[in-house]
Scaffold this motif. Sequence first.
Motif, PDB file in Angstrom:
ATOM      1  N   GLU A   1       0.862  -1.176   0.000  1.00 54.21           N
ATOM      2  CA  GLU A   1       0.000   0.000   0.000  1.00 54.21           C
ATOM      3  C   GLU A   1       0.904   1.234   0.000  1.00 54.21           C
ATOM      4  OE1 GLU A   1      -3.467   2.080   2.793  1.00 54.21           O
ATOM      5  OE2 GLU A   1      -2.525   0.178   3.381  1.00 54.21           O
ATOM      6  N   ARG A   2       0.676   2.137  -0.966  1.00 49.63           N
ATOM      7  CA  ARG A   2       1.519   3.317  -1.090  1.00 49.63           C
ATOM      8  C   ARG A   2       0.692   4.579  -0.944  1.00 49.63           C
ATOM      9  NH1 ARG A   2       3.600  -0.298  -5.007  1.00 49.63           N
ATOM     10  NH2 ARG A   2       5.788  -0.839  -4.642  1.00 49.63           N
ATOM     11  N   LEU A   3       1.298   5.564  -0.274  1.00 52.13           N
ATOM     12  CA  LEU A   3       0.612   6.838  -0.032  1.00 52.13           C
ATOM     13  C   LEU A   3       1.561   7.996  -0.304  1.00 52.13           C
ATOM     14  CD1 LEU A   3      -1.273   6.200   3.342  1.00 52.13           C
ATOM     15  CD2 LEU A   3      -2.292   6.343   1.068  1.00 52.13           C
ATOM     16  N   ARG A   4       0.990   9.083  -0.841  1.00 60.14           N
ATOM     17  CA  ARG A   4       1.705  10.346  -0.956  1.00 60.14           C
ATOM     18  C   ARG A   4       1.026  11.347  -0.028  1.00 60.14           C
ATOM     19  NH1 ARG A   4       0.773  15.055  -3.567  1.00 60.14           N
ATOM     20  NH2 ARG A   4      -1.077  14.141  -4.560  1.00 60.14           N
ATOM     21  N   VAL A   5       1.822  11.960   0.846  1.00 58.42           N
ATOM     22  CA  VAL A   5       1.253  12.840   1.863  1.00 58.42           C
ATOM     23  C   VAL A   5       1.896  14.226   1.763  1.00 58.42           C
ATOM     24  CG1 VAL A   5       0.848  13.177   4.324  1.00 58.42           C
ATOM     25  CG2 VAL A   5       0.931  10.853   3.385  1.00 58.42           C
ATOM     26  N   PRO A   6       1.129  15.258   1.382  1.00 54.92           N
ATOM     27  CA  PRO A   6       1.665  16.626   1.458  1.00 54.92           C
ATOM     28  C   PRO A   6       1.850  17.015   2.926  1.00 54.92           C
ATOM     29  CG  PRO A   6      -0.299  16.504   0.057  1.00 54.92           C
ATOM     30  CD  PRO A   6      -0.231  15.223   0.826  1.00 54.92           C
ATOM     31  N   VAL A   7       2.975  17.635   3.228  1.00 61.32           N
ATOM     32  CA  VAL A   7       3.247  18.027   4.611  1.00 61.32           C
ATOM     33  C   VAL A   7       3.615  19.506   4.644  1.00 61.32           C
ATOM     34  CG1 VAL A   7       3.973  15.730   5.358  1.00 61.32           C
ATOM     35  CG2 VAL A   7       5.666  17.301   4.402  1.00 61.32           C
ATOM     36  N   GLN A   8       3.463  20.084   5.821  1.00 64.83           N
ATOM     37  CA  GLN A   8       3.793  21.492   5.968  1.00 64.83           C
ATOM     38  C   GLN A   8       4.266  21.769   7.387  1.00 64.83           C
ATOM     39  OE1 GLN A   8       0.276  23.810   5.296  1.00 64.83           O
ATOM     40  NE2 GLN A   8      -1.010  22.528   6.604  1.00 64.83           N
ATOM     41  N   GLY A   9       4.954  22.866   7.525  1.00 63.63           N
ATOM     42  CA  GLY A   9       5.462  23.306   8.815  1.00 63.63           C
ATOM     43  C   GLY A   9       6.081  24.672   8.649  1.00 63.63           C
ATOM     44  N   PHE A  10       6.566  25.243   9.729  1.00 64.14           N
ATOM     45  CA  PHE A  10       7.110  26.592   9.647  1.00 64.14           C
ATOM     46  C   PHE A  10       8.623  26.607   9.465  1.00 64.14           C
ATOM     47  CE2 PHE A  10       6.687  25.490  14.156  1.00 64.14           C
ATOM     48  CZ  PHE A  10       7.984  25.651  14.587  1.00 64.14           C
ATOM     49  N   PHE A  11       9.244  25.413   9.309  1.00 64.01           N
ATOM     50  CA  PHE A  11      10.697  25.382   9.158  1.00 64.01           C
ATOM     51  C   PHE A  11      11.094  24.285   8.201  1.00 64.01           C
ATOM     52  CE2 PHE A  11      14.984  23.998  10.741  1.00 64.01           C
ATOM     53  CZ  PHE A  11      15.668  25.139  10.346  1.00 64.01           C
ATOM     54  N   ARG A  12      11.949  24.657   7.219  1.00 64.03           N
ATOM     55  CA  ARG A  12      12.558  23.698   6.303  1.00 64.03           C
ATOM     56  C   ARG A  12      14.060  23.976   6.272  1.00 64.03           C
ATOM     57  NH1 ARG A  12       9.190  23.809   0.696  1.00 64.03           N
ATOM     58  NH2 ARG A  12      10.291  21.838   0.378  1.00 64.03           N
ATOM     59  N   ALA A  13      14.845  22.955   5.984  1.00 63.74           N
ATOM     60  CA  ALA A  13      16.302  23.133   5.926  1.00 63.74           C
ATOM     61  C   ALA A  13      16.879  22.117   4.954  1.00 63.74           C
ATOM     62  CB  ALA A  13      16.933  22.970   7.303  1.00 63.74           C
ATOM     63  N   SER A  14      18.077  22.408   4.462  1.00 66.10           N
ATOM     64  CA  SER A  14      18.726  21.546   3.464  1.00 66.10           C
ATOM     65  C   SER A  14      19.788  20.653   4.083  1.00 66.10           C
ATOM     66  CB  SER A  14      19.354  22.410   2.364  1.00 66.10           C
ATOM     67  OG  SER A  14      20.337  23.271   2.914  1.00 66.10           O
ATOM     68  N   ASN A  15      19.722  20.454   5.403  1.00 67.71           N
ATOM     69  CA  ASN A  15      20.739  19.667   6.087  1.00 67.71           C
ATOM     70  C   ASN A  15      20.069  18.804   7.145  1.00 67.71           C
ATOM     71  OD1 ASN A  15      22.655  19.562   8.663  1.00 67.71           O
ATOM     72  ND2 ASN A  15      23.944  19.536   6.837  1.00 67.71           N
ATOM     73  N   SER A  16      20.379  17.503   7.141  1.00 63.12           N
ATOM     74  CA  SER A  16      19.681  16.592   8.052  1.00 63.12           C
ATOM     75  C   SER A  16      20.074  16.817   9.510  1.00 63.12           C
ATOM     76  CB  SER A  16      19.953  15.137   7.649  1.00 63.12           C
ATOM     77  OG  SER A  16      21.328  14.821   7.749  1.00 63.12           O
ATOM     78  N   GLU A  17      21.284  17.304   9.775  1.00 63.46           N
ATOM     79  CA  GLU A  17      21.668  17.610  11.156  1.00 63.46           C
ATOM     80  C   GLU A  17      20.821  18.747  11.713  1.00 63.46           C
ATOM     81  OE1 GLU A  17      26.287  16.862  11.893  1.00 63.46           O
ATOM     82  OE2 GLU A  17      25.909  18.174  10.177  1.00 63.46           O
ATOM     83  N   VAL A  18      20.568  19.758  10.887  1.00 63.07           N
ATOM     84  CA  VAL A  18      19.746  20.891  11.313  1.00 63.07           C
ATOM     85  C   VAL A  18      18.317  20.430  11.591  1.00 63.07           C
ATOM     86  CG1 VAL A  18      18.777  23.106  10.594  1.00 63.07           C
ATOM     87  CG2 VAL A  18      21.181  22.586  10.124  1.00 63.07           C
ATOM     88  N   LEU A  19      17.771  19.593  10.709  1.00 58.87           N
ATOM     89  CA  LEU A  19      16.407  19.095  10.915  1.00 58.87           C
ATOM     90  C   LEU A  19      16.338  18.186  12.142  1.00 58.87           C
ATOM     91  CD1 LEU A  19      15.380  18.341   7.233  1.00 58.87           C
ATOM     92  CD2 LEU A  19      14.656  20.259   8.654  1.00 58.87           C
ATOM     93  N   ARG A  20      17.370  17.381  12.358  1.00 63.11           N
ATOM     94  CA  ARG A  20      17.404  16.541  13.562  1.00 63.11           C
ATOM     95  C   ARG A  20      17.370  17.395  14.823  1.00 63.11           C
ATOM     96  NH1 ARG A  20      23.075  14.439  14.422  1.00 63.11           N
ATOM     97  NH2 ARG A  20      23.214  16.632  15.019  1.00 63.11           N
TER      98      ARG A  20
END
Length: 312
Positions: A221-240
């Motif tokens: 079973e596959r799903l596509r989920v649009p998500v949103q928030g007030f912060f995005r970043a191009s680095n996984s350490e920053v998001l962590r």
Amino acid sequence: MPVRAEVRDELLWSQLQALIAVARLGSFTKAAQRLGLSKAAVSQRVADLERHLDQQLVQRTTRSVRLSEAGLRLVEQAEPGLALLSRSLGEAREAAGAPRGLLRVTAPVALGRQHVAPALPAFFDRYPALRIELDLSDRLVPLAQEGFDLAIRHTSAPPETHVAFKLCASRALLTASPAYLARAGTPQHPAELAQHRCLPYLRPGPAQWFFERVSEGGDPERLRVPVQGFFRASNSEVLRDAALSGLGIALLPDFSAGEAMRDGRLVEVLPDWRPVGFFGDAIYAIHPWSSHTPQGVRLLVEHLKGAMSGGY
């Protein structure tokens, strides 16, 4: 003067090396970096070769460098023989003693900081005559054109035009802090992420995550989920770190999330659903194709494979 001609012929090796580097990298500056010379020295060698052959080999402008027809023909004819000679000399040098020389390596920022760089001290202890230049960049650089011997890549499909060595498996994890989940609730289905603060990776276009769940005896079973928030970043350490601060739910590669997951500062969200299509499923060391892998590259790959064999 035949003696002078012979002396000049002895210099042809270095002059042809310089011309081939300029041809492949499209720049005197990049060729100089690749050969470990000054830009002036590379330019001088090419100029000496042009005088020796009495032909213009490189057409220089303020914005570009390209080879003349004579230069292209010379490179096409000379490069295979020089490559064979260089490989033969390298193999003889490897058989003669300890590995030495410079390795230019490129790696993604987060993976390089967290796992590649920490593995290098033990490598240098074992091979003190080898040197490494580590370029950390999330840009997918063309290896041969920019003079890199090795790239560490997080991917599911390494390029077929390169030699790829798998270092370890990897997977994406949907994570959040216990404090965030206590405050906002724990989603039970991917569709519920639309009501949560999410921390998407910064990429062009709308933020959306893809999930897959395998049911017993049925198709995934596959799903596509649009998500949103007030912060995005191009680095996984920053998001962590944002997720650790309780700012929302983050989709992270395991090499960034693993330690925080093990000590409970982050927990997995929707463990029955597998995030797909965003991060690669393995870490690879990728080397520009050749019939012979240089000893230093081979040793570094073996060392990184041992350091990462347990995964994250």
